[in-house]
Design a protein around this motif. Sequence first.
Motif, PDB file in Angstrom:
ATOM      1  N   VAL A  72      -9.351   1.789   3.297  1.00 34.39           N
ATOM      2  CA  VAL A  72      -9.061   0.440   2.827  1.00 34.39           C
ATOM      3  C   VAL A  72     -10.317  -0.411   2.928  1.00 34.39           C
ATOM      4  O   VAL A  72     -11.006  -0.430   3.951  1.00 34.39           O
ATOM      5  CB  VAL A  72      -7.912  -0.192   3.625  1.00 34.39           C
ATOM      6  N   ILE A 120      -8.666   1.959  -1.218  1.00 31.77           N
ATOM      7  CA  ILE A 120      -7.714   0.935  -1.648  1.00 31.77           C
ATOM      8  C   ILE A 120      -8.390  -0.404  -1.395  1.00 31.77           C
ATOM      9  O   ILE A 120      -8.701  -0.743  -0.250  1.00 31.77           O
ATOM     10  CB  ILE A 120      -6.393   1.004  -0.871  1.00 31.77           C
ATOM     11  N   ALA A 179       0.811  -1.218   0.000  1.00 27.42           N
ATOM     12  CA  ALA A 179       0.000   0.000   0.000  1.00 27.42           C
ATOM     13  C   ALA A 179       0.838   1.259   0.000  1.00 27.42           C
ATOM     14  O   ALA A 179       0.409   2.293  -0.524  1.00 27.42           O
ATOM     15  CB  ALA A 179      -0.930   0.001   1.217  1.00 27.42           C
ATOM     16  N   ALA A 222      -2.305  -2.491   5.348  1.00 31.64           N
ATOM     17  CA  ALA A 222      -2.460  -1.427   4.348  1.00 31.64           C
ATOM     18  C   ALA A 222      -3.086  -0.177   4.960  1.00 31.64           C
ATOM     19  O   ALA A 222      -2.665   0.945   4.663  1.00 31.64           O
ATOM     20  CB  ALA A 222      -3.317  -1.936   3.189  1.00 31.64           C
TER      21      ALA A 222
END
Length: 562
Positions: free
Chosen positions: A441, A390, A63, A432
Amino acid sequence: MVETTGARYLARALDAAGTTAVFLVPTVLSATLVAMEQETGIRRIVTHGEKAAAYMADGYARASGRVGVCMAQNIGAANLAAGLRDAVLGCSPVLAITGGPYPYSRGRNYYQEIEDLPLFKPVTRSSRQVFEAERLPDQLAQALRDATVGKPGPVHLELAGHTGDLVENGTLDAPPPPPREARVPGIRIEPDRDAVRAAAAAIAAAERPVVVAGGGVRASGAAAEVVALAERIGAPIATSMNGKDTVPSDHPLAIGIPGLYARASANQVLLEADLVIYVGSQTGSQLTLTWQVPPPETRVVHLDIEPSEPGRHYADTLPLVADARSGLRALLEALPETDLDAGAAWRERARELAARWREEVARHVESEAAELRPERLVTELSRLLPEDAIVVADTGHAGMWTAAHLDLAHPGQGFIRAAGSLGWGLPAGIGAQIARPDARVVVFTGDGGLLYHLSELETAARWQIPLTIVVNDNSSLNQEINPYTVAYGGELSGRHGELWHFRETDLAAVAESLGVTGIRVTSASGLASAIAQADETPGPVLIDVVTDRAAVAPKGSSERAR
C-alpha cells in the motif's frame, strides 16, 4: 441451544464474517476484545482518534471488499459518526459499533452522556439499537446484510451501556454463527431481460459511444467485463475516481477520468459523445462537472445496482438495474456483432484529444525545475510503483494530481481514494494494508492532509505496518490559492499567507521521532532510490517530497475542444 455471553458471541460472529482486524478508541467492548484475543485471530488496532478508527475501517473495507469494523464508547460516538462521512460517500461497507446510554441514565445529566444516535442517520444505510444480548444475533446479521447488499455503505449498532457493557456482559442462547464472509457484493442482482434488450439496441445504434466505469465495477469484480464491453463496441472507456483501477491506463481505449478531478481530454471526449454508458457509477457532481460533462441532453445507458440512480440526473436514460458483472455479461450476450471499422474515426478522435493533452502537460511532467512539480512527482511515482501496489489517495490536490497523472498499467495494481475528508489517506492506508498484507500500500497525500492525523504514524510504527507514505510537501494548503485570490480582489495581498501557509517542516524527521523510517526528497532524481529503500525496509516508511508551493492542480472544464 448453547448459552454464551454477548462478548463471546460478538467476537465469534465477527470472526465468522471474515473480520481480521477491528479499529477502536478505548474503552469499548472490553470483554469482547479479550474474547477476540482468546478465541479468534482478530487484531485489535487501538488508534489515536475515533475518526481515524473509522477511516481505517473504511480503507480496510475498500481494499478487501470485506466489512470494516470500528468501535467507540458512547462518549466518542459523535467523532466516529463524523468519520463515516467518507464511507457513505464512497459506498464503503463499514460496521460502526458504539456504546449507548444506560436505562437509568437517560435524561439525567449523566456525566458526558449525549444522545448520539441521531448523528448516525445521515451517514449510514441503517442505524440500530441493541438493548439486550438476546437481540445481538439478528441485529448484527441484518447490519452486515445492509452493509453489503445492493449499494454498499456503512451501518451502525448502538449497544446498551456506555461501553456496550450491558449487551456484551449479558447472556443469550445461540449457536456459534457459521463461517460466512460478509463482503460485497452481498447478492448479485440479475437484470431485467427487456431492459437488457433496450440497452443493447441503444448501444448498437450509437455512433460515438463512451463507457464510464465506476466503483460498482470494482465492488462487483467486473473489470474484465467492462473492458470487454468497450472492446466489443469500440468505445473509448473512462472511469470515475472509484473505478480508476478497473481499466489499465495503457489500454488503447482508455481516456482517464472525466469531471472535476479530471484529465482534460476525457471531458472533451464525453462532450462529443452521443451515448454514455455508465456502469456501477453514480452520476454525481464530481464525475459530471456538475452535470455539464456530458451535457444534460445526452442519451445515457445506466447500469447500476441501486434502482434510484439511473435517470436521476439525465432525463434520456435507459435504466438497467443489476449487479455490474451480471448486467455486463447479459449486455455482452445481447449485443449484435459490431462493425468496428465504422467507429474508427471516433476512436481516432479520442486518441487525438489524449495526445493533445499530454503535449499540453509535458512541460510540467518533464520539468527539471529546482522546485519539483507535482505532475512530475506523480508521473515518476507511476513508473516506480510495485506491480502489487494499492495507491490510497487523499482528497483535494492529492486526488486531483492522481486522477490526472497517476497511471496504473499492471493488473495487480489498485487505487482507492478519499471521497472528501482531508486527512483520510494515512489512516485509510493503514487499514488497507492490514486488510491486504499480500499487497504493497502506497499512500499519496499532502502535508496538509498528513497533519490531520499525524499521530497515526505511531499506530503504523507500533504494528510495523509495511506502508509507504508519499507526501507532496509544499508547506501549505495551496488548494486555497484560487479562492483567496478571488476573495482578495484578484491578487493575493496583505497577510494572505496566514490563511494557507505552514511552517517548513522536515516531515521525515517528524516521522523518525514516531518510529517511522523517514526519507526526505528534494528532486525528481531522488524519488527512485527512496521508493527502492521503502520496498526494502520493514515497517512503515514516509517519503517527504518537497514540491513547488505555487503548483495548483487544474480542475475540469466543460469547454469543447476544437
